[in-house]
Scaffold this active site. Structure first.
Site: not given
Length: 477
Positions: A196, A198, A264
Protein backbone atom coordinates in the site's frame (compact mmCIF):
# COMPACT_ATOMS: atom_id res chain seq x y z
CA UNK A 1 -14.44 -30.74 0.76
CA UNK A 2 -10.66 -30.68 0.76
CA UNK A 3 -9.02 -27.93 -1.28
CA UNK A 4 -6.35 -29.34 -3.56
CA UNK A 5 -3.10 -27.43 -3.69
CA UNK A 6 -1.76 -26.46 -7.12
CA UNK A 7 0.48 -29.03 -8.78
CA UNK A 8 3.60 -27.17 -7.73
CA UNK A 9 5.90 -30.01 -8.74
CA UNK A 10 5.14 -29.32 -12.41
CA UNK A 11 5.57 -25.56 -12.07
CA UNK A 12 8.73 -23.93 -13.41
CA UNK A 13 9.53 -20.36 -12.37
CA UNK A 14 12.54 -18.17 -13.10
CA UNK A 15 13.39 -15.34 -10.71
CA UNK A 16 15.59 -12.53 -12.00
CA UNK A 17 16.63 -9.67 -9.77
CA UNK A 18 18.78 -8.25 -7.04
CA UNK A 19 20.23 -11.12 -5.03
CA UNK A 20 21.87 -10.55 -1.67
CA UNK A 21 23.18 -12.36 1.36
CA UNK A 22 21.78 -11.54 4.80
CA UNK A 23 24.28 -12.19 7.60
CA UNK A 24 23.32 -12.15 11.27
CA UNK A 25 25.77 -12.04 14.18
CA UNK A 26 24.22 -12.77 17.58
CA UNK A 27 25.70 -12.57 21.05
CA UNK A 28 25.41 -11.14 24.57
CA UNK A 29 26.38 -7.57 25.38
CA UNK A 30 27.23 -6.71 28.97
CA UNK A 31 29.71 -3.83 28.76
CA UNK A 32 30.61 -0.64 26.92
CA UNK A 33 33.78 -0.45 24.85
CA UNK A 34 36.62 1.58 26.38
CA UNK A 35 37.45 2.81 22.88
CA UNK A 36 34.09 4.46 22.18
CA UNK A 37 30.63 4.72 23.79
CA UNK A 38 29.31 1.61 22.04
CA UNK A 39 28.31 -1.83 23.35
CA UNK A 40 30.68 -4.77 23.02
CA UNK A 41 28.99 -7.85 21.57
CA UNK A 42 30.57 -11.25 22.13
CA UNK A 43 29.47 -13.07 19.00
CA UNK A 44 28.46 -16.69 19.63
CA UNK A 45 26.12 -17.40 16.71
CA UNK A 46 26.41 -16.59 13.01
CA UNK A 47 23.59 -17.12 10.50
CA UNK A 48 23.52 -16.61 6.74
CA UNK A 49 20.31 -16.42 4.74
CA UNK A 50 19.57 -15.68 1.08
CA UNK A 51 17.86 -12.31 0.71
CA UNK A 52 16.21 -10.14 -1.92
CA UNK A 53 15.42 -12.04 -5.11
CA UNK A 54 17.08 -15.10 -3.58
CA UNK A 55 14.42 -15.19 -0.86
CA UNK A 56 11.70 -15.15 -3.55
CA UNK A 57 13.34 -18.16 -5.20
CA UNK A 58 13.52 -19.96 -1.84
CA UNK A 59 9.80 -19.38 -1.31
CA UNK A 60 9.07 -20.94 -4.70
CA UNK A 61 11.32 -23.94 -4.05
CA UNK A 62 9.83 -24.51 -0.58
CA UNK A 63 6.49 -25.27 -2.27
CA UNK A 64 8.08 -28.02 -4.34
CA UNK A 65 8.18 -25.99 -7.55
CA UNK A 66 11.21 -25.79 -9.85
CA UNK A 67 12.93 -22.50 -9.06
CA UNK A 68 15.71 -20.95 -11.13
CA UNK A 69 17.51 -17.83 -9.93
CA UNK A 70 19.44 -15.36 -12.06
CA UNK A 71 21.23 -12.34 -10.66
CA UNK A 72 24.49 -10.45 -10.37
CA UNK A 73 27.14 -11.33 -7.78
CA UNK A 74 30.81 -10.75 -7.16
CA UNK A 75 33.45 -13.45 -7.08
CA UNK A 76 33.78 -13.77 -3.32
CA UNK A 77 32.90 -15.75 -0.20
CA UNK A 78 29.45 -14.19 -0.06
CA UNK A 79 28.62 -15.46 -3.56
CA UNK A 80 29.80 -18.95 -2.65
CA UNK A 81 27.81 -18.91 0.61
CA UNK A 82 24.73 -17.75 -1.29
CA UNK A 83 25.08 -20.48 -3.92
CA UNK A 84 25.51 -23.18 -1.28
CA UNK A 85 22.52 -22.03 0.80
CA UNK A 86 20.29 -21.99 -2.27
CA UNK A 87 21.52 -25.34 -3.58
CA UNK A 88 20.64 -26.85 -0.19
CA UNK A 89 16.98 -25.89 -0.73
CA UNK A 90 16.87 -26.98 -4.41
CA UNK A 91 17.14 -23.57 -6.05
CA UNK A 92 19.05 -23.75 -9.32
CA UNK A 93 21.37 -20.73 -9.47
CA UNK A 94 22.77 -19.24 -12.65
CA UNK A 95 24.55 -16.12 -11.44
CA UNK A 96 26.43 -13.65 -13.60
CA UNK A 97 29.73 -12.96 -11.84
CA UNK A 98 31.01 -9.39 -11.91
CA UNK A 99 34.64 -9.35 -10.69
CA UNK A 100 34.68 -5.59 -10.10
CA UNK A 101 31.79 -5.67 -7.61
CA UNK A 102 31.16 -7.39 -4.27
CA UNK A 103 28.12 -9.60 -3.75
CA UNK A 104 25.52 -7.45 -2.01
CA UNK A 105 25.70 -8.37 1.67
CA UNK A 106 23.86 -6.98 4.67
CA UNK A 107 25.41 -7.75 8.05
CA UNK A 108 23.27 -7.25 11.14
CA UNK A 109 24.63 -7.38 14.70
CA UNK A 110 22.02 -8.32 17.31
CA UNK A 111 22.02 -8.66 21.07
CA UNK A 112 19.13 -9.30 23.45
CA UNK A 113 16.73 -9.40 20.48
CA UNK A 114 17.76 -5.89 19.44
CA UNK A 115 19.49 -4.97 16.20
CA UNK A 116 22.42 -2.74 17.14
CA UNK A 117 23.82 -1.96 13.71
CA UNK A 118 23.56 -2.96 10.06
CA UNK A 119 26.57 -2.93 7.76
CA UNK A 120 25.97 -2.92 3.99
CA UNK A 121 28.59 -4.23 1.58
CA UNK A 122 27.51 -3.21 -1.89
CA UNK A 123 28.16 -1.23 -5.03
CA UNK A 124 25.31 -0.66 -7.43
CA UNK A 125 25.35 -2.89 -10.51
CA UNK A 126 24.09 -0.08 -12.74
CA UNK A 127 26.14 0.03 -15.91
CA UNK A 128 26.89 -3.70 -15.93
CA UNK A 129 26.19 -5.30 -19.32
CA UNK A 130 22.67 -6.83 -19.10
CA UNK A 131 23.13 -9.12 -22.11
CA UNK A 132 24.14 -12.21 -20.06
CA UNK A 133 20.93 -11.81 -18.04
CA UNK A 134 18.86 -11.56 -21.24
CA UNK A 135 20.52 -14.69 -22.60
CA UNK A 136 19.66 -16.67 -19.48
CA UNK A 137 16.04 -15.51 -19.66
CA UNK A 138 15.77 -16.43 -23.35
CA UNK A 139 17.16 -19.90 -22.71
CA UNK A 140 14.60 -20.59 -19.99
CA UNK A 141 11.40 -19.15 -21.49
CA UNK A 142 10.35 -22.37 -23.22
CA UNK A 143 10.46 -24.34 -19.96
CA UNK A 144 8.94 -21.96 -17.38
CA UNK A 145 5.38 -20.95 -16.59
CA UNK A 146 6.17 -17.59 -15.00
CA UNK A 147 8.95 -15.01 -14.77
CA UNK A 148 9.42 -13.03 -11.56
CA UNK A 149 11.38 -9.78 -11.65
CA UNK A 150 12.41 -8.88 -8.10
CA UNK A 151 13.49 -5.25 -7.93
CA UNK A 152 15.44 -3.87 -4.98
CA UNK A 153 16.94 -1.01 -7.04
CA UNK A 154 20.46 -2.47 -6.95
CA UNK A 155 20.96 -2.53 -10.71
CA UNK A 156 20.19 -6.08 -11.81
CA UNK A 157 16.94 -4.91 -13.41
CA UNK A 158 18.35 -1.83 -15.13
CA UNK A 159 17.06 -3.32 -18.41
CA UNK A 160 13.71 -4.43 -16.96
CA UNK A 161 11.73 -3.26 -20.01
CA UNK A 162 13.70 -5.52 -22.34
CA UNK A 163 13.15 -8.43 -19.94
CA UNK A 164 9.39 -7.80 -19.94
CA UNK A 165 9.31 -7.75 -23.73
CA UNK A 166 11.28 -11.01 -23.98
CA UNK A 167 8.73 -12.76 -21.77
CA UNK A 168 5.71 -11.20 -23.49
CA UNK A 169 6.98 -12.34 -26.87
CA UNK A 170 7.17 -15.90 -25.51
CA UNK A 171 3.73 -15.68 -23.86
CA UNK A 172 5.15 -16.09 -20.34
CA UNK A 173 3.47 -14.05 -17.57
CA UNK A 174 5.72 -11.48 -15.89
CA UNK A 175 5.22 -10.74 -12.19
CA UNK A 176 7.06 -7.78 -10.67
CA UNK A 177 7.58 -6.65 -7.09
CA UNK A 178 8.21 -2.96 -7.88
CA UNK A 179 10.63 -0.52 -6.31
CA UNK A 180 10.43 3.27 -6.35
CA UNK A 181 7.84 5.50 -7.98
CA UNK A 182 8.76 5.12 -11.66
CA UNK A 183 6.21 2.51 -12.71
CA UNK A 184 6.72 3.49 -16.36
CA UNK A 185 9.69 1.13 -16.42
CA UNK A 186 7.31 -1.78 -15.70
CA UNK A 187 4.99 -1.02 -18.63
CA UNK A 188 3.44 -4.15 -20.12
CA UNK A 189 3.95 -6.41 -17.11
CA UNK A 190 1.33 -9.05 -16.37
CA UNK A 191 1.09 -8.24 -12.66
CA UNK A 192 2.59 -5.68 -10.28
CA UNK A 193 2.48 -6.39 -6.53
CA UNK A 194 3.15 -3.12 -4.67
CA UNK A 195 2.36 -2.81 -1.00
CA UNK A 196 0.00 0.00 0.00
CA UNK A 197 2.83 2.44 0.81
CA UNK A 198 4.50 1.83 -2.55
CA UNK A 199 1.14 2.15 -4.32
CA UNK A 200 0.26 5.42 -2.59
CA UNK A 201 3.71 6.84 -3.32
CA UNK A 202 2.73 6.62 -6.99
CA UNK A 203 -1.00 7.45 -6.98
CA UNK A 204 -1.35 9.53 -3.81
CA UNK A 205 -2.96 8.86 -0.44
CA UNK A 206 -6.13 6.76 -0.64
CA UNK A 207 -8.71 7.36 2.08
CA UNK A 208 -11.16 4.68 0.98
CA UNK A 209 -11.21 1.30 -0.73
CA UNK A 210 -13.04 2.92 -3.63
CA UNK A 211 -10.12 5.31 -4.16
CA UNK A 212 -7.69 2.37 -4.21
CA UNK A 213 -9.80 0.71 -6.91
CA UNK A 214 -10.25 3.88 -8.99
CA UNK A 215 -6.58 4.87 -8.92
CA UNK A 216 -5.42 1.31 -9.35
CA UNK A 217 -7.52 0.83 -12.48
CA UNK A 218 -6.10 4.06 -13.90
CA UNK A 219 -2.59 2.82 -13.18
CA UNK A 220 -3.39 -0.44 -15.00
CA UNK A 221 -4.57 1.52 -18.04
CA UNK A 222 -1.68 4.01 -17.97
CA UNK A 223 1.01 1.32 -17.90
CA UNK A 224 -0.73 -1.40 -19.93
CA UNK A 225 -0.74 -3.90 -17.09
CA UNK A 226 -2.90 -7.01 -17.07
CA UNK A 227 -3.54 -6.81 -13.33
CA UNK A 228 -2.51 -5.12 -10.10
CA UNK A 229 -2.34 -6.68 -6.64
CA UNK A 230 -2.07 -4.19 -3.77
CA UNK A 231 -0.97 -5.83 -0.52
CA UNK A 232 -2.46 -3.92 2.40
CA UNK A 233 -0.95 -5.42 5.55
CA UNK A 234 -3.65 -6.00 8.19
CA UNK A 235 -6.33 -5.09 5.61
CA UNK A 236 -5.41 -8.01 3.37
CA UNK A 237 -4.94 -7.52 -0.37
CA UNK A 238 -6.88 -6.22 -3.37
CA UNK A 239 -6.73 -7.69 -6.88
CA UNK A 240 -7.70 -5.34 -9.70
CA UNK A 241 -8.24 -6.47 -13.29
CA UNK A 242 -9.80 -4.66 -16.27
CA UNK A 243 -13.38 -5.73 -16.88
CA UNK A 244 -13.70 -7.60 -13.60
CA UNK A 245 -15.03 -6.75 -10.16
CA UNK A 246 -12.31 -5.93 -7.60
CA UNK A 247 -11.38 -8.87 -5.40
CA UNK A 248 -10.72 -7.73 -1.83
CA UNK A 249 -9.26 -10.47 0.35
CA UNK A 250 -9.10 -9.99 4.12
CA UNK A 251 -5.89 -10.91 5.90
CA UNK A 252 -5.76 -14.50 7.11
CA UNK A 253 -3.03 -13.86 9.66
CA UNK A 254 -4.03 -14.96 13.14
CA UNK A 255 -1.03 -13.26 14.78
CA UNK A 256 1.63 -10.98 13.34
CA UNK A 257 5.18 -11.26 14.66
CA UNK A 258 7.28 -10.11 11.70
CA UNK A 259 6.38 -8.86 8.21
CA UNK A 260 9.98 -9.25 6.95
CA UNK A 261 9.93 -10.98 3.57
CA UNK A 262 6.14 -11.29 3.40
CA UNK A 263 6.15 -9.60 -0.01
CA UNK A 264 8.66 -12.19 -1.25
CA UNK A 265 6.33 -14.96 -0.08
CA UNK A 266 3.34 -13.38 -1.82
CA UNK A 267 4.98 -13.02 -5.23
CA UNK A 268 6.65 -16.43 -4.90
CA UNK A 269 3.35 -18.23 -4.25
CA UNK A 270 1.61 -16.20 -6.96
CA UNK A 271 4.20 -17.21 -9.54
CA UNK A 272 4.32 -20.88 -8.55
CA UNK A 273 0.51 -21.14 -8.60
CA UNK A 274 0.20 -19.49 -12.02
CA UNK A 275 3.00 -21.66 -13.39
CA UNK A 276 1.10 -24.73 -12.15
CA UNK A 277 -1.81 -23.75 -14.39
CA UNK A 278 -4.16 -22.09 -11.90
CA UNK A 279 -6.04 -18.83 -12.42
CA UNK A 280 -4.87 -15.47 -11.10
CA UNK A 281 -7.77 -15.40 -8.62
CA UNK A 282 -6.74 -18.78 -7.26
CA UNK A 283 -3.11 -17.65 -7.11
CA UNK A 284 -4.11 -14.64 -5.02
CA UNK A 285 -6.13 -16.85 -2.69
CA UNK A 286 -3.14 -19.11 -2.04
CA UNK A 287 -0.74 -16.16 -1.76
CA UNK A 288 -2.99 -14.47 0.78
CA UNK A 289 -3.13 -17.64 2.85
CA UNK A 290 0.66 -18.02 2.66
CA UNK A 291 1.20 -14.44 3.77
CA UNK A 292 -1.01 -15.12 6.77
CA UNK A 293 1.30 -17.98 7.73
CA UNK A 294 4.65 -16.28 7.15
CA UNK A 295 3.93 -13.12 9.18
CA UNK A 296 3.37 -15.39 12.16
CA UNK A 297 7.04 -16.40 12.04
CA UNK A 298 10.12 -14.49 13.16
CA UNK A 299 12.54 -13.34 10.47
CA UNK A 300 12.54 -13.97 6.74
CA UNK A 301 10.64 -17.23 6.27
CA UNK A 302 9.10 -19.54 3.71
CA UNK A 303 5.89 -21.59 3.70
CA UNK A 304 5.77 -25.36 3.25
CA UNK A 305 3.01 -27.15 1.30
CA UNK A 306 1.63 -28.60 4.54
CA UNK A 307 1.43 -25.15 6.15
CA UNK A 308 -0.26 -23.77 3.06
CA UNK A 309 -2.75 -26.63 2.90
CA UNK A 310 -3.66 -26.15 6.55
CA UNK A 311 -4.21 -22.45 5.95
CA UNK A 312 -6.37 -22.74 2.83
CA UNK A 313 -8.45 -25.61 4.17
CA UNK A 314 -9.80 -23.22 6.76
CA UNK A 315 -9.77 -25.75 9.58
CA UNK A 316 -12.11 -25.05 12.46
CA UNK A 317 -9.37 -23.53 14.57
CA UNK A 318 -8.47 -20.95 11.91
CA UNK A 319 -12.06 -19.80 11.46
CA UNK A 320 -12.19 -19.02 7.73
CA UNK A 321 -12.23 -20.47 4.24
CA UNK A 322 -13.37 -23.63 2.48
CA UNK A 323 -14.64 -26.25 4.91
CA UNK A 324 -16.17 -29.68 5.19
CA UNK A 325 -19.59 -29.92 6.82
CA UNK A 326 -18.11 -31.17 10.08
CA UNK A 327 -15.51 -28.39 10.20
CA UNK A 328 -18.23 -25.85 9.47
CA UNK A 329 -20.42 -27.10 12.31
CA UNK A 330 -17.51 -26.67 14.73
CA UNK A 331 -16.80 -23.17 13.41
CA UNK A 332 -20.48 -22.17 13.71
CA UNK A 333 -20.63 -23.51 17.26
CA UNK A 334 -17.58 -21.43 18.17
CA UNK A 335 -19.13 -18.34 16.56
CA UNK A 336 -22.32 -18.77 18.54
CA UNK A 337 -20.34 -18.99 21.77
CA UNK A 338 -18.92 -15.58 20.86
CA UNK A 339 -22.44 -14.25 20.38
CA UNK A 340 -22.07 -13.84 16.61
CA UNK A 341 -25.05 -13.86 14.24
CA UNK A 342 -24.59 -16.47 11.49
CA UNK A 343 -26.02 -15.76 8.02
CA UNK A 344 -26.26 -18.42 5.30
CA UNK A 345 -26.95 -18.30 1.58
CA UNK A 346 -26.47 -20.65 -1.34
CA UNK A 347 -26.08 -20.81 -5.09
CA UNK A 348 -24.04 -22.04 -8.05
CA UNK A 349 -21.81 -18.94 -8.38
CA UNK A 350 -20.40 -20.24 -11.66
CA UNK A 351 -18.89 -17.08 -13.19
CA UNK A 352 -18.52 -14.58 -10.37
CA UNK A 353 -19.69 -11.12 -11.43
CA UNK A 354 -20.40 -7.73 -9.85
CA UNK A 355 -23.97 -8.75 -9.01
CA UNK A 356 -22.73 -11.70 -6.97
CA UNK A 357 -20.17 -9.57 -5.13
CA UNK A 358 -22.76 -6.90 -4.30
CA UNK A 359 -25.31 -9.50 -3.17
CA UNK A 360 -22.83 -11.31 -0.91
CA UNK A 361 -21.64 -8.04 0.61
CA UNK A 362 -25.27 -7.16 1.38
CA UNK A 363 -25.89 -10.60 2.88
CA UNK A 364 -22.80 -10.26 5.08
CA UNK A 365 -24.09 -6.94 6.44
CA UNK A 366 -27.11 -8.76 7.89
CA UNK A 367 -24.96 -10.50 10.52
CA UNK A 368 -21.45 -11.26 11.78
CA UNK A 369 -20.54 -14.36 9.76
CA UNK A 370 -21.56 -15.43 6.26
CA UNK A 371 -21.74 -19.04 5.04
CA UNK A 372 -21.99 -19.67 1.30
CA UNK A 373 -23.22 -23.15 0.31
CA UNK A 374 -22.29 -24.06 -3.27
CA UNK A 375 -23.89 -26.61 -5.61
CA UNK A 376 -21.50 -29.42 -6.58
CA UNK A 377 -20.72 -29.95 -10.26
CA UNK A 378 -23.28 -32.76 -10.52
CA UNK A 379 -25.92 -30.69 -8.73
CA UNK A 380 -25.21 -27.73 -11.03
CA UNK A 381 -25.51 -29.90 -14.13
CA UNK A 382 -28.92 -31.17 -13.01
CA UNK A 383 -30.03 -27.62 -12.25
CA UNK A 384 -28.53 -25.69 -15.17
CA UNK A 385 -27.97 -28.25 -17.93
CA UNK A 386 -25.10 -30.29 -19.36
CA UNK A 387 -23.05 -27.23 -20.39
CA UNK A 388 -22.69 -26.07 -16.80
CA UNK A 389 -20.81 -25.41 -14.68
CA UNK A 390 -18.23 -23.45 -16.63
CA UNK A 391 -15.90 -23.44 -13.61
CA UNK A 392 -15.49 -26.62 -11.53
CA UNK A 393 -16.55 -26.71 -7.88
CA UNK A 394 -13.08 -26.31 -6.40
CA UNK A 395 -12.36 -23.15 -8.39
CA UNK A 396 -15.77 -21.67 -7.56
CA UNK A 397 -15.24 -22.31 -3.84
CA UNK A 398 -11.70 -20.91 -3.82
CA UNK A 399 -12.78 -17.65 -5.46
CA UNK A 400 -15.76 -17.29 -3.11
CA UNK A 401 -13.52 -17.97 -0.12
CA UNK A 402 -11.25 -15.12 -1.20
CA UNK A 403 -14.05 -12.55 -1.00
CA UNK A 404 -13.94 -10.21 1.97
CA UNK A 405 -17.66 -10.70 2.66
CA UNK A 406 -17.46 -14.50 2.87
CA UNK A 407 -16.34 -16.30 6.01
CA UNK A 408 -17.03 -19.96 5.18
CA UNK A 409 -17.69 -21.91 1.97
CA UNK A 410 -19.15 -25.42 1.90
CA UNK A 411 -20.52 -27.62 -0.90
CA UNK A 412 -23.59 -29.85 -1.20
CA UNK A 413 -24.40 -32.68 -3.62
CA UNK A 414 -28.21 -32.59 -3.53
CA UNK A 415 -30.48 -30.52 -5.76
CA UNK A 416 -31.16 -28.17 -2.84
CA UNK A 417 -29.22 -27.36 0.36
CA UNK A 418 -32.18 -28.25 2.60
CA UNK A 419 -30.36 -31.06 4.46
CA UNK A 420 -27.25 -28.91 4.90
CA UNK A 421 -29.25 -25.93 6.18
CA UNK A 422 -31.14 -28.18 8.61
CA UNK A 423 -27.79 -29.35 9.99
CA UNK A 424 -26.36 -25.83 10.36
CA UNK A 425 -29.53 -23.92 11.33
CA UNK A 426 -28.26 -20.39 10.65
CA UNK A 427 -29.71 -17.43 12.52
CA UNK A 428 -30.62 -15.88 9.17
CA UNK A 429 -31.19 -17.63 5.84
CA UNK A 430 -30.79 -15.33 2.83
CA UNK A 431 -31.67 -15.89 -0.83
CA UNK A 432 -31.40 -13.57 -3.80
CA UNK A 433 -34.10 -13.10 -6.41
CA UNK A 434 -37.90 -12.92 -6.48
CA UNK A 435 -38.62 -15.90 -4.22
CA UNK A 436 -41.28 -15.95 -1.54
CA UNK A 437 -39.67 -16.79 1.83
CA UNK A 438 -41.69 -20.00 2.19
CA UNK A 439 -40.37 -21.21 -1.19
CA UNK A 440 -36.74 -21.11 -0.09
CA UNK A 441 -35.12 -24.47 0.68
CA UNK A 442 -34.48 -24.80 4.40
CA UNK A 443 -36.82 -21.98 5.42
CA UNK A 444 -39.14 -24.22 7.44
CA UNK A 445 -36.24 -25.66 9.45
CA UNK A 446 -34.79 -22.20 10.14
CA UNK A 447 -38.15 -20.80 11.25
CA UNK A 448 -38.77 -23.81 13.47
CA UNK A 449 -35.46 -23.07 15.20
CA UNK A 450 -36.42 -19.44 15.82
CA UNK A 451 -34.36 -18.05 12.92
CA UNK A 452 -35.24 -15.60 10.16
CA UNK A 453 -35.53 -15.83 6.37
CA UNK A 454 -34.81 -12.86 4.11
CA UNK A 455 -35.02 -12.29 0.34
CA UNK A 456 -32.53 -9.81 -1.14
CA UNK A 457 -32.59 -8.27 -4.60
CA UNK A 458 -29.92 -9.06 -7.19
CA UNK A 459 -28.20 -6.19 -8.98
CA UNK A 460 -29.95 -5.45 -12.28
CA UNK A 461 -28.13 -6.30 -15.49
CA UNK A 462 -25.86 -8.95 -13.99
CA UNK A 463 -26.36 -12.55 -15.09
CA UNK A 464 -24.04 -15.52 -15.55
CA UNK A 465 -26.26 -16.78 -18.38
CA UNK A 466 -25.98 -13.44 -20.19
CA UNK A 467 -22.20 -13.44 -19.75
CA UNK A 468 -21.99 -16.92 -21.30
CA UNK A 469 -24.26 -15.88 -24.20
CA UNK A 470 -22.14 -12.81 -24.88
CA UNK A 471 -18.95 -14.89 -24.92
CA UNK A 472 -20.56 -17.33 -27.36
CA UNK A 473 -21.76 -14.47 -29.59
CA UNK A 474 -18.32 -12.84 -29.57
CA UNK A 475 -16.75 -16.14 -30.65
CA UNK A 476 -19.21 -16.45 -33.53
CA UNK A 477 -18.57 -12.84 -34.52
Amino acid sequence: MKVTLPEFERAGVMVVGDVMLDRYWYGPSSRISPEAPVPVVKVNTIEERPGGAANVAMNIASLGANARLVGLTGIDDAARALSKSLADVNVKCDFVSVPTHPTITKLRVLSRNQQLIRLDFEEGFEGVDPQPLHERINQALSSIGALVLSDYAKGALASVQQMIQLARKAGVPVLIDPKGTDFERYRGATLLTPNLSEFEAVVGKCKTEEEIVERGMKLIADYELSALLVTRSEQGMSLLQPGKAPLHMPTQAQEVYDVTGAGDTVIGVLAATLAAGNSLEEACFFANAAAGVVVGKLGTSTVSPIELENAVRGRADTGFGVMTEEELKLAVAAARKRGEKVVMTNGVFDILHAGHVSYLANARKQGDRLIVAVNSDASTKRLKGDSRPVNPLEQRMIVLGALEAVDWVVSFEEDTPQRLIAGILPDLLVKGGDYKPEEIAGSKEVWANGGEVLVLNFEDGCSTTNIIKKIQQDKKG
